[in-house]
Design a protein around this motif. Structure first.
Motif, PDB file in Angstrom:
ATOM      1  N   LEU A  57       0.816  -1.221   0.000  1.00 48.66           N
ATOM      2  CA  LEU A  57       0.000   0.000   0.000  1.00 48.66           C
ATOM      3  C   LEU A  57       0.848   1.270   0.000  1.00 48.66           C
ATOM      4  CD1 LEU A  57      -2.814  -0.937   2.546  1.00 48.66           C
ATOM      5  CD2 LEU A  57      -3.156  -0.365   0.154  1.00 48.66           C
ATOM      6  N   SER A  58       2.129   1.120  -0.339  1.00 51.23           N
ATOM      7  CA  SER A  58       3.022   2.291  -0.285  1.00 51.23           C
ATOM      8  C   SER A  58       2.490   3.470  -1.089  1.00 51.23           C
ATOM      9  CB  SER A  58       4.412   1.912  -0.813  1.00 51.23           C
ATOM     10  OG  SER A  58       5.087   1.200   0.176  1.00 51.23           O
ATOM     11  N   GLU A  59       2.030   3.128  -2.295  1.00 49.98           N
ATOM     12  CA  GLU A  59       1.603   4.225  -3.188  1.00 49.98           C
ATOM     13  C   GLU A  59       0.262   4.830  -2.762  1.00 49.98           C
ATOM     14  OE1 GLU A  59       1.744   2.868  -7.188  1.00 49.98           O
ATOM     15  OE2 GLU A  59       3.937   2.647  -7.148  1.00 49.98           O
ATOM     16  N   LYS A  60      -0.445   4.135  -1.896  1.00 47.89           N
ATOM     17  CA  LYS A  60      -1.765   4.635  -1.488  1.00 47.89           C
ATOM     18  C   LYS A  60      -1.757   5.176  -0.062  1.00 47.89           C
ATOM     19  CE  LYS A  60      -3.967   2.292  -5.012  1.00 47.89           C
ATOM     20  NZ  LYS A  60      -5.226   1.933  -5.613  1.00 47.89           N
ATOM     21  N   ARG A  61      -0.572   5.319   0.489  1.00 43.88           N
ATOM     22  CA  ARG A  61      -0.504   5.679   1.911  1.00 43.88           C
ATOM     23  C   ARG A  61      -1.054   7.080   2.199  1.00 43.88           C
ATOM     24  NH1 ARG A  61       4.525   6.420  -0.232  1.00 43.88           N
ATOM     25  NH2 ARG A  61       5.764   8.198   0.465  1.00 43.88           N
ATOM     26  N   HIS A  62      -1.069   7.932   1.196  1.00 50.19           N
ATOM     27  CA  HIS A  62      -1.571   9.297   1.434  1.00 50.19           C
ATOM     28  C   HIS A  62      -3.037   9.462   1.020  1.00 50.19           C
ATOM     29  CE1 HIS A  62       2.279  10.459   2.753  1.00 50.19           C
ATOM     30  NE2 HIS A  62       2.878  10.277   1.583  1.00 50.19           N
ATOM     31  N   LEU A  63      -3.661   8.344   0.687  1.00 49.64           N
ATOM     32  CA  LEU A  63      -5.078   8.435   0.308  1.00 49.64           C
ATOM     33  C   LEU A  63      -5.959   8.223   1.538  1.00 49.64           C
ATOM     34  CD1 LEU A  63      -5.173   6.442  -3.063  1.00 49.64           C
ATOM     35  CD2 LEU A  63      -4.840   8.891  -2.699  1.00 49.64           C
ATOM     36  N   LYS A  64      -7.130   8.811   1.477  1.00 51.73           N
ATOM     37  CA  LYS A  64      -8.087   8.646   2.574  1.00 51.73           C
ATOM     38  C   LYS A  64      -8.968   7.428   2.299  1.00 51.73           C
ATOM     39  CE  LYS A  64      -8.075  13.386   4.084  1.00 51.73           C
ATOM     40  NZ  LYS A  64      -8.737  14.677   4.098  1.00 51.73           N
ATOM     41  N   PRO A  65      -9.625   6.872   3.309  1.00 50.90           N
ATOM     42  CA  PRO A  65     -10.407   5.650   3.130  1.00 50.90           C
ATOM     43  C   PRO A  65     -11.388   5.701   1.963  1.00 50.90           C
ATOM     44  CG  PRO A  65     -10.199   6.134   5.436  1.00 50.90           C
ATOM     45  CD  PRO A  65      -9.562   7.277   4.709  1.00 50.90           C
ATOM     46  N   ASP A  66     -12.012   6.872   1.755  1.00 51.72           N
ATOM     47  CA  ASP A  66     -12.996   6.970   0.669  1.00 51.72           C
ATOM     48  C   ASP A  66     -12.374   6.775  -0.706  1.00 51.72           C
ATOM     49  OD1 ASP A  66     -14.973   7.369   2.461  1.00 51.72           O
ATOM     50  OD2 ASP A  66     -15.078   9.543   2.223  1.00 51.72           O
ATOM     51  N   GLU A  67     -11.047   6.923  -0.776  1.00 47.13           N
ATOM     52  CA  GLU A  67     -10.361   6.797  -2.073  1.00 47.13           C
ATOM     53  C   GLU A  67      -9.779   5.389  -2.266  1.00 47.13           C
ATOM     54  OE1 GLU A  67      -8.452  11.166  -2.611  1.00 47.13           O
ATOM     55  OE2 GLU A  67      -7.949  10.146  -0.738  1.00 47.13           O
ATOM     56  N   LEU A  68     -10.045   4.496  -1.302  1.00 43.47           N
ATOM     57  CA  LEU A  68      -9.480   3.148  -1.360  1.00 43.47           C
ATOM     58  C   LEU A  68     -10.582   2.123  -1.644  1.00 43.47           C
ATOM     59  CD1 LEU A  68      -7.240   3.358   1.862  1.00 43.47           C
ATOM     60  CD2 LEU A  68      -6.454   3.570  -0.505  1.00 43.47           C
ATOM     61  N   SER A  69     -10.180   0.998  -2.238  1.00 37.66           N
ATOM     62  CA  SER A  69     -11.139  -0.091  -2.442  1.00 37.66           C
ATOM     63  C   SER A  69     -11.356  -0.802  -1.104  1.00 37.66           C
ATOM     64  CB  SER A  69     -10.588  -1.078  -3.462  1.00 37.66           C
ATOM     65  OG  SER A  69      -9.462  -1.759  -2.913  1.00 37.66           O
ATOM     66  N   GLY A  70     -12.338  -1.719  -1.082  1.00 34.35           N
ATOM     67  CA  GLY A  70     -12.627  -2.450   0.161  1.00 34.35           C
ATOM     68  C   GLY A  70     -11.424  -3.242   0.637  1.00 34.35           C
TER      69      GLY A  70
END
Lengths: 214, 372
Positions: free
Chosen positions: A121-134
């Motif tokens: 999840l390194s590349e998604k570490r700055h995303l908020k939960p709403d921007e992530l898949s389940g």
């Protein structure tokens, strides 16, 4: 649980132990007491009778603050609905596990980023939960659960909100955590396919253990 | 307190709505408070401008504006009492006022001499060393349209006698419905046809070194037919008469008290509702093992930010609106001290509402987190 006419016996004659380095799966129909058992194991509910030993401590006899400390230091929680904080990024959600006991700073951030990296999840570490898949949300929740390096991981229906592919991935991660890091992983689920990932399966019906290890 | 601040900024609409709720409450309290304080202030404005220590008033007079008359001998008696430095008469009378086109108005004519105080509005002659212009009157700027004053000077008639408007004064708007008109004591006595011997009040200045209360007692003893008040007592008497004994004053007082209570309830309700919206998150924190202190810090921080934001917007909007309202209600007034008087209880209510919601947040069953 409850009082007076509405009181129910949620668990009865339950005597179980959960080995380290293995995944234990608790299964059973709705209302059989799975979540109550998980709540008792997680020091969230206090049994009215009996004892619950967590790493040698009888948490049934512990006070509220002591049980909070045990939850904080020794147990990692994974929830069906993730329970991530919408306002925080993935890395901040993971860091929260440390911040609740006053630990913060670059070391905590580095640790959170390392665990998120291990969970891809390194590349998604700055995303908020709403921007992530389940599946990504559940991996962030796993990262948060692992931050304090707890000996016990309790997962309540960790795959219920995910598609089968993401669900299998999460389950493999939990099994790897149990085996490679010698942690005790206890999962509650309806999904029978999860049995193949568990070393031990416990069946519950009307609050009683009805099955033993497969 | 990253979580507290991020939670606030995460939902800007909610943040704005909650802050506006607090802002509206603060606005309401400041506006109604300004009406009440302005009313209080206007009720004693003329008294306040005199340099007097004591007031001698006809027995039973309830306020400055509703005056009666005193006999001139009281002045002579008062001057004979040790500690009395000077005694200066003030007249107050409702008189007829006629503008050149023949229209009539009723005004409150207030007459005094320069010794009554330098802040007292009187028609001084320029560069005259304190001499007053004869047959000259002053009116407040807010009464210019009502009295149809096109130019200064301009000729008018008071009780059928000639006068002219010599100047416009500021801050002497009357809430009685009849404008204040200021003239020299001499002219006021003539216009009212009561003569110099019938003053409404005698203002007394106490000589240096004498105790005001002791001189007041002496005056009361020597003048049993009249009331003797200290400057502050007479101010309060006038103010409380208008606020407590008249319908308009009581309505303003009631509105201010209600606004204050409604404002505080609104503030606490807004903060409480916002905290309750995050109850699930508090349950999660509790399940993760967060201490009560950690959760309480989050709730209190959020309440403080809402209070600060709402307070700034509330005060920032109330002050210009009060200024604007002065066009319609000239005596409305916001003293600086009203701002902390409104903000501190609001802050207190924010904290109390937070504490109440913290109790709910802390008592939330942590097993709740296992429910979807």
């Amino acid at each position: 649980m409850g009082t007076g006419e509405t009181s129910v016996r949620a668990l009865s004659d339950v005597s179980l132990s959960f080995p380290a380095g293995a995944v234990t799966l608790i299964m059973g129909p709705s209302g059989c007491g799975k979540t109550t058992l998980l709540s008792v194991l997680g020091c969230l509910l206090k049994p009215q009778v009996g004892s619950v030993m967590v790493n040698g401590i009888d948490v049934a006899a512990a006070g509220e603050e002591e049980r909070a400390r045990i939850r904080r230091d020794q147990i990692g929680f994974i929830f069906q609905s993730f329970r991530l904080f919408k306002a925080l990024t993935a890395v901040e959600n993971a860091m929260l596990a440390m911040e609740i006991s006053g630990e913060k700073g670059p070391q905590v951030r580095a640790q959170a980023e390392r665990i998120l990296g291990n969970l891809e999840l390194s590349e998604k570490r700055h995303l908020k939960p709403d921007e992530l898949s389940g599946g990504e949300k559940q991996r962030v929740a796993i990262a948060r659960a692992l931050m304090r390096e707890p000996k016990i991981i309790l997962a309540d229906e960790p795959t219920a909100s995910l598609d089968s592919q993401a669900g299998e991935r999460i389950t493999r991660i939990l099994r790897d955590i149990a085996e490679e890091q010698q942690r005790t992983v206890v999962m509650v689920s309806h999904d029978e396919w999860l049995c193949r990932f568990a070393e031990k399966v416990v069946g519950l019906h009307d609050g009683k253990v009805v099955e033993s290890p497969i | 307190m990253r979580l507290a601040l991020r939670n606030l900024l995460h939902d800007p609409t909610r943040f704005v709505v909650t802050s506006l709720g607090v802002a509206f409450a603060v606005f309401l309290m400041i506006f109604q408070g300004s009406l009440l304080i302005g009313f209080f202030r206007a009720a004693a404005k003329v008294i306040d401008t005199t340099d007097s220590d004591l007031w001698i008033a006809p027995r039973g007079v309830v306020c400055f504006d509703l005056a009666a008359t005193l006999d001139s001998r009281f002045r002579e008696i008062a001057l004979g009492i040790s500690g009395v430095e000077s005694v200066n008469p003030i007249s107050v009378n409702f008189v007829g006022y006629q503008i050149p086109d023949g229209q009539h108005r009723t005004v409150v004519l207030i007459g005094a001499d320069p010794k009554v105080g330098l802040r007292f509005p009187l028609p001084y002659l320029p560069d005259s060393g304190g001499a007053l212009e004869p047959e000259a009157i002053l009116v407040d700027e807010t009464n210019v349209p009502e009295l149809e004053i096109d130019a200064v000077p301009s000729a008018v008639e008071i009780n059928g006698r000639r006068a002219h408007i010599a100047g416009i004064v500021h801050g002497f708007s009357s809430f009685l419905g009849s404008p204040y008109v200021f003239a020299s004591y001499e002219d006021a006595a003539r216009y009212s046809r009561l003569g110099r011997q019938r003053a409404a009040y005698l203002t007394v200045r106490v000589a240096r070194g004498y105790d005001v209360a002791a001189v007041k007692d002496k005056l009361a003893l020597e003048l049993p037919e009249v009331d003797v008040w200290t400057h502050a007592q007479f101010e309060r008497r006038s103010q409380w008469y208008w606020v407590g004994k008249t319908g308009a004053g009581a309505a303003i007082l009631t509105a201010a008290v209600l606004a204050f209570l409604i404002g505080l309830v609104l503030v606490s309700q807004t903060i409480y509702a916002t905290t309750m919206e995050h109850l699930e998150e508090f349950a999660t924190l509790k399940a993760l093992g967060a201490s009560k202190r950690f959760t309480a810090k989050i709730v209190l921080t959020q309440a403080l930010v809402f209070c600060a934001a709402g307070g700034v917007v509330g005060v920032g909007s109330a002050i210009p609106v009060v200024k604007l309202a002065q066009n319609a209600v000239a005596w409305i007034y916001t003293p600086l001290w009203l701002v902390p008087v409104v903000l501190l209880p609001s802050l207190l209510m924010c904290m109390l509402a937070s504490i109440t919601s913290i109790r709910t947040a802390l008592s939330v069953e942590p097993a709740k987190v296992f429910r979807v």
